[in-house]
Design a protein around this motif. Sequence first.
Motif, PDB file in Angstrom:
ATOM      1  N   UNK A  19       0.830  -1.209   0.000  1.00 13.94           N
ATOM      2  CA  UNK A  19       0.000   0.000   0.000  1.00 13.94           C
ATOM      3  C   UNK A  19       0.861   1.255   0.000  1.00 13.94           C
ATOM      4  N   UNK A  20       1.931   1.240   0.797  1.00 12.22           N
ATOM      5  CA  UNK A  20       2.772   2.431   0.949  1.00 12.22           C
ATOM      6  C   UNK A  20       3.574   2.750  -0.306  1.00 12.22           C
ATOM      7  N   UNK A  21       3.886   1.744  -1.113  1.00  5.01           N
ATOM      8  CA  UNK A  21       4.773   1.966  -2.261  1.00  5.01           C
ATOM      9  C   UNK A  21       4.059   1.923  -3.608  1.00  5.01           C
ATOM     10  N   UNK A  22       2.763   1.695  -3.611  1.00  8.97           N
ATOM     11  CA  UNK A  22       2.029   1.592  -4.886  1.00  8.97           C
ATOM     12  C   UNK A  22       2.185   2.851  -5.724  1.00  8.97           C
ATOM     13  N   UNK A  23       2.176   4.016  -5.086  1.00 10.30           N
ATOM     14  CA  UNK A  23       2.281   5.278  -5.827  1.00 10.30           C
ATOM     15  C   UNK A  23       3.675   5.481  -6.417  1.00 10.30           C
ATOM     16  N   UNK A  24       4.643   4.669  -6.007  1.00  9.48           N
ATOM     17  CA  UNK A  24       6.006   4.760  -6.529  1.00  9.48           C
ATOM     18  C   UNK A  24       6.236   3.794  -7.701  1.00  9.48           C
TER      19      UNK A  24
ATOM     20  N   UNK B 264      10.475  -2.413   3.269  1.00 10.22           N
ATOM     21  CA  UNK B 264      10.128  -1.147   2.621  1.00 10.22           C
ATOM     22  C   UNK B 264      11.336  -0.328   2.176  1.00 10.22           C
ATOM     23  N   UNK B 265      12.383  -0.178   2.998  1.00 15.70           N
ATOM     24  CA  UNK B 265      13.533   0.610   2.521  1.00 15.70           C
ATOM     25  C   UNK B 265      14.179   0.037   1.263  1.00 15.70           C
ATOM     26  N   UNK B 266      14.213  -1.283   1.148  1.00 12.40           N
ATOM     27  CA  UNK B 266      14.824  -1.902  -0.030  1.00 12.40           C
ATOM     28  C   UNK B 266      13.954  -1.679  -1.264  1.00 12.40           C
ATOM     29  N   UNK B 267      12.651  -1.843  -1.106  1.00 14.47           N
ATOM     30  CA  UNK B 267      11.730  -1.626  -2.220  1.00 14.47           C
ATOM     31  C   UNK B 267      11.802  -0.174  -2.690  1.00 14.47           C
ATOM     32  N   UNK B 268      11.803   0.757  -1.750  1.00  7.29           N
ATOM     33  CA  UNK B 268      11.834   2.184  -2.119  1.00  7.29           C
ATOM     34  C   UNK B 268      13.151   2.550  -2.789  1.00  7.29           C
ATOM     35  N   UNK B 269      14.245   1.971  -2.336  1.00  6.75           N
ATOM     36  CA  UNK B 269      15.541   2.251  -2.977  1.00  6.75           C
ATOM     37  C   UNK B 269      15.538   1.783  -4.420  1.00  6.75           C
ATOM     38  N   UNK B 270      15.019   0.601  -4.667  1.00 10.86           N
ATOM     39  CA  UNK B 270      14.979   0.067  -6.033  1.00 10.86           C
ATOM     40  C   UNK B 270      14.009   0.865  -6.902  1.00 10.86           C
ATOM     41  N   UNK B 271      12.884   1.270  -6.318  1.00  9.94           N
ATOM     42  CA  UNK B 271      11.911   2.073  -7.060  1.00  9.94           C
ATOM     43  C   UNK B 271      12.470   3.441  -7.430  1.00  9.94           C
ATOM     44  N   UNK B 272      13.399   3.940  -6.622  1.00  5.82           N
ATOM     45  CA  UNK B 272      13.946   5.273  -6.853  1.00  5.82           C
ATOM     46  C   UNK B 272      15.137   5.298  -7.808  1.00  5.82           C
ATOM     47  N   UNK B 273      15.587   4.131  -8.268  1.00  9.24           N
ATOM     48  CA  UNK B 273      16.724   4.097  -9.174  1.00  9.24           C
ATOM     49  C   UNK B 273      16.414   4.883 -10.443  1.00  9.24           C
ATOM     50  N   UNK B 274      17.350   5.711 -10.859  1.00  8.69           N
ATOM     51  CA  UNK B 274      17.152   6.489 -12.086  1.00  8.69           C
ATOM     52  C   UNK B 274      17.298   5.573 -13.294  1.00  8.69           C
ATOM     53  N   UNK B 275      16.666   5.935 -14.398  1.00  8.09           N
ATOM     54  CA  UNK B 275      16.796   5.109 -15.614  1.00  8.09           C
ATOM     55  C   UNK B 275      18.249   4.927 -16.027  1.00  8.09           C
ATOM     56  N   UNK B 276      19.084   5.961 -15.845  1.00 11.22           N
ATOM     57  CA  UNK B 276      20.484   5.865 -16.231  1.00 11.22           C
ATOM     58  C   UNK B 276      21.225   4.857 -15.360  1.00 11.22           C
ATOM     59  N   UNK B 277      20.935   4.891 -14.040  1.00 14.47           N
ATOM     60  CA  UNK B 277      21.614   3.968 -13.138  1.00 14.47           C
ATOM     61  C   UNK B 277      21.131   2.543 -13.342  1.00 14.47           C
ATOM     62  N   UNK B 278      19.866   2.394 -13.748  1.00 11.60           N
ATOM     63  CA  UNK B 278      19.296   1.063 -13.877  1.00 11.60           C
ATOM     64  C   UNK B 278      19.710   0.366 -15.163  1.00 11.60           C
ATOM     65  N   UNK B 279      20.209   1.113 -16.132  1.00  7.12           N
ATOM     66  CA  UNK B 279      20.536   0.512 -17.425  1.00  7.12           C
ATOM     67  C   UNK B 279      21.888  -0.150 -17.409  1.00  7.12           C
TER      68      UNK B 279
END
Length: 205
Positions: free
Chosen positions: A108-113, A190-205
């Motif tokens: 619920x907390x991370x759905x908007x991310x 939650x901290x791990x999920x939010x960190x992965x959700x916040x990865x920039x497209x450049x860093x994730x590629x």
Amino acid sequence: MQRGSPSRPTTRLVAAVLTCVVAAAGCSGGGGTSAGSFSFVSPGGKTEITYDPPSSRGVIGVLAGPDLLDNSPLSVAGFPDQVVVLNLWGQWCGPCRAEAASLERVATATASQGVQFLGINVRDPQQDKAQDFVRDRGVTYPSIYDPPMRTLAALSASYPTSVIPSTIILDRQHRVAAVFLRSLQDTDLQPVVERIAAESPAAAS
């Protein structure tokens, strides 16, 4: 030529067909799942593994199956560009019952991310009992119903499917970013999920 002996062209054809069948069996299973490039490794028997940098992550195969509640098709591919949190669970599993509320809070907390949770219900031959589990605990995210664990052919052949519950976090490109081989609290996850959700497209590629 003796009666019943195959001709050489026929023999070649049968061999070719068998080769194709063997090749297909090596690449797929469980209703079309296929092995990806992800190779599970748990250094020193760790129960929490992260895969970084993002460029080093491997993808899983096609993971799909029927929805636990209504048998409609569900798949990881149905959530493009989203972080997908896979949770292997069974209603018979005490630690699964213990972590259910925490998983729901993080979902619920991370759905908007741009995070989607997807359960995989395993070893539950009685579908109605598994359905009661999610309803009684107010679990709002979907689960694939997979008593024989066929969908897990999409994971690495070395993935420890005997460990229930376990949680796998896929990044937005559906590569394996983290694995937890234990029951979780929301403060763990939650901290791990939010960190992965916040990865920039450049860093994730």
